[in-house]
Design an enzyme around this catalytic site. Structure first.
Site, PDB file in Angstrom:
ATOM      1  N   SER A  69      -4.607  49.906  10.114  1.00 51.11           N
ATOM      2  CA  SER A  69      -4.219  50.903   9.119  1.00 51.11           C
ATOM      3  C   SER A  69      -2.900  50.462   8.515  1.00 51.11           C
ATOM      4  O   SER A  69      -2.588  49.281   8.467  1.00 51.11           O
ATOM      5  CB  SER A  69      -4.090  52.254   9.790  1.00 51.11           C
ATOM      6  OG  SER A  69      -3.030  52.206  10.730  1.00 51.11           O
ATOM      7  N   LYS A  70      -2.120  51.438   8.107  1.00 50.73           N
ATOM      8  CA  LYS A  70      -0.817  51.084   7.528  1.00 50.73           C
ATOM      9  C   LYS A  70       0.257  50.973   8.603  1.00 50.73           C
ATOM     10  O   LYS A  70       1.408  50.678   8.324  1.00 50.73           O
ATOM     11  CB  LYS A  70      -0.419  52.132   6.492  1.00 50.73           C
ATOM     12  CG  LYS A  70      -1.386  52.109   5.319  1.00 50.73           C
ATOM     13  CD  LYS A  70      -0.726  52.547   4.041  1.00 50.73           C
ATOM     14  CE  LYS A  70      -1.573  52.119   2.855  1.00 50.73           C
ATOM     15  NZ  LYS A  70      -1.861  53.192   1.927  1.00 50.73           N
ATOM     16  N   ARG A  71      -0.120  51.220   9.834  1.00 49.92           N
ATOM     17  CA  ARG A  71       0.851  51.163  10.926  1.00 49.92           C
ATOM     18  C   ARG A  71       0.923  49.765  11.506  1.00 49.92           C
ATOM     19  O   ARG A  71      -0.079  49.060  11.564  1.00 49.92           O
ATOM     20  CB  ARG A  71       0.393  52.089  12.040  1.00 49.92           C
ATOM     21  CG  ARG A  71       0.423  53.523  11.626  1.00 49.92           C
ATOM     22  CD  ARG A  71       1.395  54.290  12.486  1.00 49.92           C
ATOM     23  NE  ARG A  71       0.982  55.672  12.606  1.00 49.92           N
ATOM     24  CZ  ARG A  71       0.339  56.145  13.657  1.00 49.92           C
ATOM     25  NH1 ARG A  71       0.054  55.358  14.673  1.00 49.92           N
ATOM     26  NH2 ARG A  71       0.005  57.406  13.691  1.00 49.92           N
TER      27      ARG A  71
ATOM     28  N   VAL B  68       2.049  44.970   9.198  1.00 53.06           N
ATOM     29  CA  VAL B  68       0.789  44.834   8.458  1.00 53.06           C
ATOM     30  C   VAL B  68       1.028  44.610   6.970  1.00 53.06           C
ATOM     31  O   VAL B  68       0.087  44.397   6.226  1.00 53.06           O
ATOM     32  CB  VAL B  68      -0.140  46.055   8.631  1.00 53.06           C
ATOM     33  CG1 VAL B  68      -0.676  46.116  10.031  1.00 53.06           C
ATOM     34  CG2 VAL B  68       0.559  47.330   8.238  1.00 53.06           C
TER      35      VAL B  68
END
Ligand code: GLU
Length: 503
Positions: free
Chosen positions: A255-257, A269
């Protein structure tokens, strides 16, 4: 001979570039280069609400850092300019008008309130949520009345109500969607901006894109796009939806984490974070290209040219691929070891300058860096590993910490002071200050004094570097130089003697 492909990467500046996006860009670039075709960069900035002013520069910087180049794009121009969607609005408006005229699209006058109400009713009645197409069926009179009211409108696609559409995806094979499942998607918004669906189709056609390569999250949009191509009477491009990337644990999509690695550290990321952390672009390129695609069944390290030669979209595995976090540092280290010493020094300088606060020009002129580089090359996994390893080189004085640290195992403080004095005397006599001579001198000294080599080496290491773990000793001494080495040894001896007197 394959025909030259035209591929594109079409990021939206609504955020920074994610490594998943970077990997899709690599695949699209590889396909263009493999076929001797063209790679195009297009900026899809039609979402004005989520526009992020600094995203575009970071995206372009990141792609260039990765080593991708484009034949056409906002910054390089090309026959289909402009390559930024917000600069192409008249084309989309014209296309929307054409679709309306030919019965493939219609103006929808519903207000946000009306749409919200529609949704609430659908929820309450447990009906399918979505636009109920009420404006699709308006009579010309009703339409005229809405316009006379001065209502604003959007343009919606009139999707076929029956039948199905099949996407012949190059990676995943045929994927079929029932038209009944599709929405009359908005094509043009009230502010005159197109939505993604309209803009992507108009542009891919206008820019003569042969292969639409993008993340699999877009596959559900593909049936709408196919209907648009049919409506316009345009030939379809080849579609290739790249598989998503799973977290290092294999559980769930990235994800964006930041990613948590098995050893508990984290990996970012967002592409722009990698350079500052000391990753080499050629290593990250190799690494990302290997997620979901492989050169063959055994080669892990390959350069761009080799990847270009072997790349085939059909070889991309359709299943989701795990982010092999455990390989990233290893691979980066492999690439660091492949650098020539000159290249290594050149790449290290910006990091050393940043982390040690030394101007780059000063480092470029500093011979010591060139001397120590071969000695540390083996030990570096990232370019940022160098500063803490060799900071002693640039220090005026070394803080040896507690003088006890100078004392080797099975050695008394008094003996250590004696050993240091002998070392100083021996090194002061050395005529050629090189690794071989230093090694011979110091091993000779240990033998003469009946000591283990470590009993001589470890106080030197501590005195000269202030560290227990440092680059190989003789290279270190050569890099530090005779004068500073002797000065640091004398300081250390003084410190030790003082502490002996105080006890
Ligand atoms: N603008 C879309 C994105 O940001 C690109 C989708 C596509 O390549 O068609 O991912």
């Amino acid at each position: 001979m394959t025909t030259p492909a035209r591929t594109r990467f079409a990021p939206s500046p609504t955020g920074y570039l994610h490594i998943g996006g970077a990997r899709t860009a690599i695949f699209a670039w590889l396909h263009a280069r493999h076929t001797n075709g063209q790679f195009i960069l297009r900026i899809e900035d039609t979402d004005r609400k989520r526009y992020m002013p600094d995203a575009l520069d970071k995206i372009i910087e990141g792609l260039r850092w990765l080593g991708l180049d484009w034949d056409e794009g906002p910054d390089v121009g090309g026959p289909h300019a402009p390559y930024t969607q917000s600069e192409r609005l008249p084309m989309y408006q014209e296309a929307a008008d054409w679709l309306i005229e030919h019965g493939h699209a219609y103006r929808c006058y519903c207000t946000p309130d009306e749409l919200a109400e529609m949704r609430e009713k659908q929820q309450a009645n447990k009906e399918k949520i979505g636009y109920d197409r009420r404006c699709r069926w308006l009579t010309p009179e009703e339409r005229a009345a809405k316009e006379a009211e001065g209502r604003s409108w959007v343009v919606r696609l009139a999707v076929p109500l029956e039948g199905s559409v099949t996407i012949d995806d190059l990676i995943r094979g045929p994927v079929t969607f029932n038209n009944a499942e599709l929405q009359d998607a908005v094509l043009l918004k009230a502010d005159g901006y197109p939505t993604y669906h309209l803009a992507v189709v108009v542009d891919d056609h206008d820019m003569e894109i042969t292969h639409v390569i993008r993340g699999e999250e877009w596959i559900s949009s593909a049936p709408l796009h196919v209907h648009l191509y049919h409506a316009f009477g345009w030939n379809l491009p080849v579609f290739a939806h790249t598989p998503s990337i799973l977290k290092p644990s294999g559980k769930g999509k990235i994800s964006k984490r930041a990613l948590l690695t098995p050893d508990g550290s984290t990996i970012p990321v967002m592409l722009h974070e990698f350079p500052e952390l000391g990753y080499l672009p050629e290593a990250l390129f190799n690494f990302l290209s290997g997620i979901g695609w492989s050169l063959d069944d055994h080669t892990e390290i390959y350069d761009r040219e080799t990847a270009i030669k072997h790349f085939d979209l059909k070889d991309i595995n359709p299943g989701p691929a795990r982010f092999p976090a455990e390989k990233l540092e290893w691979m980066n280290g492999v690439y660091i070891r492949m650098l020539s010493i000159d290249e290594l020094v050149e790449r290290l300088i910006p990091y050393l300058s940043r982390d040690l606060g030394i101007p780059e020009e000063a480092l470029a002129r500093d011979e010591r860096l060139r001397i120590i580089a071969p000695a540390i090359q083996e030990r570096l996994k990232k370019l940022t590993d160098a500063a803490p390893l060799i900071d002693f080189l640039f220090a005026d004085e070394i803080d040896i910490g507690d003088p006890k640290l100078l004392i080797p195992r099975k050695t008394t403080p008094e003996q250590t002071a004696n050993i240091l004095a002998e070392i100083i005397a021996a090194l002061a006599q050395v005529d050629v200050w090189d690794e071989a001579t230093l090694e011979e001198t110091l091993r000779g000294l240990a033998a003469k004094m009946g000591l283990k080599a470590g009993q001589v080496f470890s106080p030197i290491r501590q005195a000269v570097t202030g560290k227990k773990v440092a680059p190989p000793l003789f290279a270190t001494l050569v890099a530090v130089g005779r004068e500073k080495t002797l000065q640091r040894l004398r300081n250390a001896l003084n410190r030790l003697e003082q502490s002996l007197q105080n006890h």
